[in-house]
Design a protein around this motif. Sequence first.
Motif, PDB file in Angstrom:
ATOM      1  N   SER B  53      11.518 113.629  40.554  1.00  0.00           N
ATOM      2  CA  SER B  53      10.807 112.783  39.599  1.00  0.00           C
ATOM      3  C   SER B  53      11.618 112.463  38.348  1.00  0.00           C
ATOM      4  O   SER B  53      11.193 111.655  37.518  1.00  0.00           O
ATOM      5  CB  SER B  53       9.499 113.451  39.182  1.00  0.00           C
ATOM      6  OG  SER B  53       9.770 114.702  38.594  1.00  0.00           O
ATOM      7  N   GLU B  54      12.785 113.078  38.201  1.00  0.00           N
ATOM      8  CA  GLU B  54      13.589 112.853  36.999  1.00  0.00           C
ATOM      9  C   GLU B  54      14.689 111.858  37.311  1.00  0.00           C
ATOM     10  O   GLU B  54      15.391 112.003  38.311  1.00  0.00           O
ATOM     11  CB  GLU B  54      14.193 114.165  36.512  1.00  0.00           C
ATOM     12  CG  GLU B  54      13.139 115.194  36.112  1.00  0.00           C
ATOM     13  CD  GLU B  54      13.758 116.540  35.775  1.00  0.00           C
ATOM     14  OE1 GLU B  54      14.356 117.167  36.683  1.00  0.00           O
ATOM     15  OE2 GLU B  54      13.651 116.956  34.621  1.00  0.00           O
ATOM     16  N   ASN B  55      14.895 110.870  36.447  1.00  0.00           N
ATOM     17  CA  ASN B  55      15.983 109.930  36.701  1.00  0.00           C
ATOM     18  C   ASN B  55      17.088 109.992  35.665  1.00  0.00           C
ATOM     19  O   ASN B  55      18.114 109.305  35.804  1.00  0.00           O
ATOM     20  CB  ASN B  55      15.454 108.499  36.831  1.00  0.00           C
ATOM     21  CG  ASN B  55      14.656 108.080  35.612  1.00  0.00           C
ATOM     22  OD1 ASN B  55      14.813 108.638  34.528  1.00  0.00           O
ATOM     23  ND2 ASN B  55      13.792 107.099  35.783  1.00  0.00           N
ATOM     24  N   THR B  56      16.930 110.809  34.663  1.00  0.00           N
ATOM     25  CA  THR B  56      18.015 111.017  33.717  1.00  0.00           C
ATOM     26  C   THR B  56      17.824 112.332  32.988  1.00  0.00           C
ATOM     27  O   THR B  56      16.699 112.747  32.726  1.00  0.00           O
ATOM     28  CB  THR B  56      18.118 109.852  32.710  1.00  0.00           C
ATOM     29  OG1 THR B  56      19.299 110.028  31.906  1.00  0.00           O
ATOM     30  CG2 THR B  56      16.902 109.799  31.808  1.00  0.00           C
ATOM     31  N   LYS B  57      18.949 112.972  32.706  1.00  0.00           N
ATOM     32  CA  LYS B  57      18.910 114.230  31.957  1.00  0.00           C
ATOM     33  C   LYS B  57      20.218 114.383  31.204  1.00  0.00           C
ATOM     34  O   LYS B  57      21.287 114.128  31.767  1.00  0.00           O
ATOM     35  CB  LYS B  57      18.683 115.414  32.887  1.00  0.00           C
ATOM     36  CG  LYS B  57      18.541 116.741  32.164  1.00  0.00           C
ATOM     37  CD  LYS B  57      17.955 117.811  33.052  1.00  0.00           C
ATOM     38  CE  LYS B  57      16.468 117.672  33.174  1.00  0.00           C
ATOM     39  NZ  LYS B  57      15.851 118.841  33.845  1.00  0.00           N
ATOM     40  N   SER B  58      20.106 114.787  29.949  1.00  0.00           N
ATOM     41  CA  SER B  58      21.300 114.910  29.109  1.00  0.00           C
ATOM     42  C   SER B  58      21.550 116.355  28.711  1.00  0.00           C
ATOM     43  O   SER B  58      20.618 117.146  28.577  1.00  0.00           O
ATOM     44  CB  SER B  58      21.149 114.054  27.850  1.00  0.00           C
ATOM     45  OG  SER B  58      21.156 112.684  28.183  1.00  0.00           O
ATOM     46  N   ASN B  59      22.818 116.637  28.518  1.00  0.00           N
ATOM     47  CA  ASN B  59      23.252 117.946  28.024  1.00  0.00           C
ATOM     48  C   ASN B  59      24.431 117.673  27.098  1.00  0.00           C
ATOM     49  O   ASN B  59      25.574 117.607  27.538  1.00  0.00           O
ATOM     50  CB  ASN B  59      23.650 118.849  29.191  1.00  0.00           C
ATOM     51  CG  ASN B  59      24.132 120.212  28.720  1.00  0.00           C
ATOM     52  OD1 ASN B  59      24.243 120.482  27.530  1.00  0.00           O
ATOM     53  ND2 ASN B  59      24.433 121.080  29.661  1.00  0.00           N
ATOM     54  N   GLY B  60      24.130 117.459  25.832  1.00  0.00           N
ATOM     55  CA  GLY B  60      25.186 117.120  24.880  1.00  0.00           C
ATOM     56  C   GLY B  60      25.791 115.765  25.221  1.00  0.00           C
ATOM     57  O   GLY B  60      25.090 114.768  25.356  1.00  0.00           O
ATOM     58  N   ARG B  61      27.108 115.753  25.428  1.00  0.00           N
ATOM     59  CA  ARG B  61      27.790 114.483  25.742  1.00  0.00           C
ATOM     60  C   ARG B  61      27.722 114.157  27.238  1.00  0.00           C
ATOM     61  O   ARG B  61      28.263 113.139  27.673  1.00  0.00           O
ATOM     62  CB  ARG B  61      29.250 114.586  25.300  1.00  0.00           C
ATOM     63  CG  ARG B  61      29.425 114.677  23.779  1.00  0.00           C
ATOM     64  CD  ARG B  61      30.906 114.794  23.383  1.00  0.00           C
ATOM     65  NE  ARG B  61      31.503 116.031  23.890  1.00  0.00           N
ATOM     66  CZ  ARG B  61      32.281 116.083  24.950  1.00  0.00           C
ATOM     67  NH1 ARG B  61      32.573 114.978  25.623  1.00  0.00           N
ATOM     68  NH2 ARG B  61      32.782 117.234  25.349  1.00  0.00           N
ATOM     69  N   TYR B  62      27.074 114.985  28.001  1.00  0.00           N
ATOM     70  CA  TYR B  62      26.928 114.753  29.433  1.00  0.00           C
ATOM     71  C   TYR B  62      25.539 114.170  29.718  1.00  0.00           C
ATOM     72  O   TYR B  62      24.538 114.727  29.281  1.00  0.00           O
ATOM     73  CB  TYR B  62      27.073 116.057  30.216  1.00  0.00           C
ATOM     74  CG  TYR B  62      28.397 116.754  30.040  1.00  0.00           C
ATOM     75  CD1 TYR B  62      28.526 117.845  29.180  1.00  0.00           C
ATOM     76  CD2 TYR B  62      29.519 116.335  30.736  1.00  0.00           C
ATOM     77  CE1 TYR B  62      29.731 118.494  29.031  1.00  0.00           C
ATOM     78  CE2 TYR B  62      30.737 116.977  30.591  1.00  0.00           C
ATOM     79  CZ  TYR B  62      30.835 118.056  29.736  1.00  0.00           C
ATOM     80  OH  TYR B  62      32.051 118.697  29.578  1.00  0.00           O
ATOM     81  N   THR B  63      25.499 113.066  30.454  1.00  0.00           N
ATOM     82  CA  THR B  63      24.225 112.471  30.862  1.00  0.00           C
ATOM     83  C   THR B  63      24.275 112.210  32.354  1.00  0.00           C
ATOM     84  O   THR B  63      25.157 111.499  32.837  1.00  0.00           O
ATOM     85  CB  THR B  63      23.953 111.155  30.129  1.00  0.00           C
ATOM     86  OG1 THR B  63      23.887 111.407  28.725  1.00  0.00           O
ATOM     87  CG2 THR B  63      22.627 110.553  30.592  1.00  0.00           C
ATOM     88  N   ALA B  64      23.331 112.811  33.068  1.00  0.00           N
ATOM     89  CA  ALA B  64      23.254 112.614  34.508  1.00  0.00           C
ATOM     90  C   ALA B  64      22.108 111.674  34.826  1.00  0.00           C
ATOM     91  O   ALA B  64      21.066 111.712  34.162  1.00  0.00           O
ATOM     92  CB  ALA B  64      23.046 113.958  35.207  1.00  0.00           C
ATOM     93  N   THR B  65      22.295 110.840  35.822  1.00  0.00           N
ATOM     94  CA  THR B  65      21.231 109.950  36.291  1.00  0.00           C
ATOM     95  C   THR B  65      21.000 110.217  37.767  1.00  0.00           C
ATOM     96  O   THR B  65      21.890 110.679  38.483  1.00  0.00           O
ATOM     97  CB  THR B  65      21.593 108.472  36.082  1.00  0.00           C
ATOM     98  OG1 THR B  65      22.721 108.159  36.915  1.00  0.00           O
ATOM     99  CG2 THR B  65      21.924 108.192  34.626  1.00  0.00           C
ATOM    100  N   LEU B  66      19.803 109.919  38.199  1.00  0.00           N
ATOM    101  CA  LEU B  66      19.450 110.114  39.608  1.00  0.00           C
ATOM    102  C   LEU B  66      18.619 108.932  40.080  1.00  0.00           C
ATOM    103  O   LEU B  66      17.616 108.576  39.444  1.00  0.00           O
ATOM    104  CB  LEU B  66      18.658 111.408  39.794  1.00  0.00           C
ATOM    105  CG  LEU B  66      18.080 111.658  41.191  1.00  0.00           C
ATOM    106  CD1 LEU B  66      19.196 111.830  42.214  1.00  0.00           C
ATOM    107  CD2 LEU B  66      17.165 112.881  41.186  1.00  0.00           C
ATOM    108  N   ASP B  67      19.032 108.324  41.178  1.00  0.00           N
ATOM    109  CA  ASP B  67      18.242 107.291  41.847  1.00  0.00           C
ATOM    110  C   ASP B  67      17.911 107.840  43.231  1.00  0.00           C
ATOM    111  O   ASP B  67      18.737 107.797  44.145  1.00  0.00           O
ATOM    112  CB  ASP B  67      19.047 105.978  41.948  1.00  0.00           C
ATOM    113  CG  ASP B  67      18.207 104.853  42.497  1.00  0.00           C
ATOM    114  OD1 ASP B  67      17.231 105.129  43.244  1.00  0.00           O
ATOM    115  OD2 ASP B  67      18.523 103.694  42.220  1.00  0.00           O
ATOM    116  N   ALA B  68      16.699 108.381  43.350  1.00  0.00           N
ATOM    117  CA  ALA B  68      16.308 109.024  44.604  1.00  0.00           C
ATOM    118  C   ALA B  68      16.123 108.010  45.736  1.00  0.00           C
ATOM    119  O   ALA B  68      16.181 108.373  46.913  1.00  0.00           O
ATOM    120  CB  ALA B  68      15.027 109.821  44.398  1.00  0.00           C
ATOM    121  N   ASP B  69      15.900 106.751  45.373  1.00  0.00           N
ATOM    122  CA  ASP B  69      15.729 105.720  46.408  1.00  0.00           C
ATOM    123  C   ASP B  69      17.047 105.412  47.101  1.00  0.00           C
ATOM    124  O   ASP B  69      17.118 105.326  48.328  1.00  0.00           O
ATOM    125  CB  ASP B  69      15.143 104.450  45.797  1.00  0.00           C
ATOM    126  CG  ASP B  69      13.706 104.651  45.347  1.00  0.00           C
ATOM    127  OD1 ASP B  69      13.293 103.988  44.379  1.00  0.00           O
ATOM    128  OD2 ASP B  69      13.010 105.486  45.957  1.00  0.00           O
TER     129      ASP B  69
END
Lengths: 110, 115
Positions: B53-69
């Motif tokens: 259910s998450e499509n983005t998450k940040s950790n300081g200067r790191y940002t991860a994105t997720l497109d489950a589709d």
Amino acid sequence: DTAVSQTPKYLVTQMGNDKSIKCEQNLGHDTMYWYKQDSKKFLKIMFSYNNKELIINETVPNRFSPKSPDKAHLNLHINSLELGDSAVYFCASSLRMTQYFGPGTRLLVL
Amino acid sequence: KNQVEQSPQSLIILEGKNCTLQCNYTVSPFSNLRWYKQDTGRGPVSLTIMTFSENTKSNGRYTATLDADTKQSSLHITASQLSDSASYICVVSAKSGAGSYQLTFGKGTKLSVIP
């Protein structure tokens, strides 16, 4: 204080020997793991233990046997070492989803 | 067969620049996707974990994105620093039975940040 510790850090041994690598975590985590990282830096999970029960056992040779005397320890015993066992072995622990890795044990089989 | 493919295999960037690492996966049933940073000679360190259910998450200067589709994830590093030089590993977790799961690891992207 180190969260996940492994000993020894380096291990050089001859083919056919039996060796053990020890792992301890002081995080109170329920699950511990052993990973193998080969020369190409590819990480592969070998085992995981949850409350002293094996819940993942990838297709590793039965020369490798994990032993967990208590929740804070998961040791890896390797019988009849082979040249192909040379790698870095990482121990890890987790609570829910986040894993914490140890510093690794560099095993070289001659 | 569950697979995780990462690209590029290696990347060299100048200090202060941004970069994006890619991760494509064919893992099911999907449980979560993780990005790890592994410094040379050290164990991997978790950067982010994302569920379906998450499509983005940040950790300081790191940002991860997720497109489950499309089953794709990216890791964006902003204003890179020399200490960002490391291997970045994408790991996808799949449920494989009652109370158990299977982790599939990518081969990593080796990032070198140069002054």
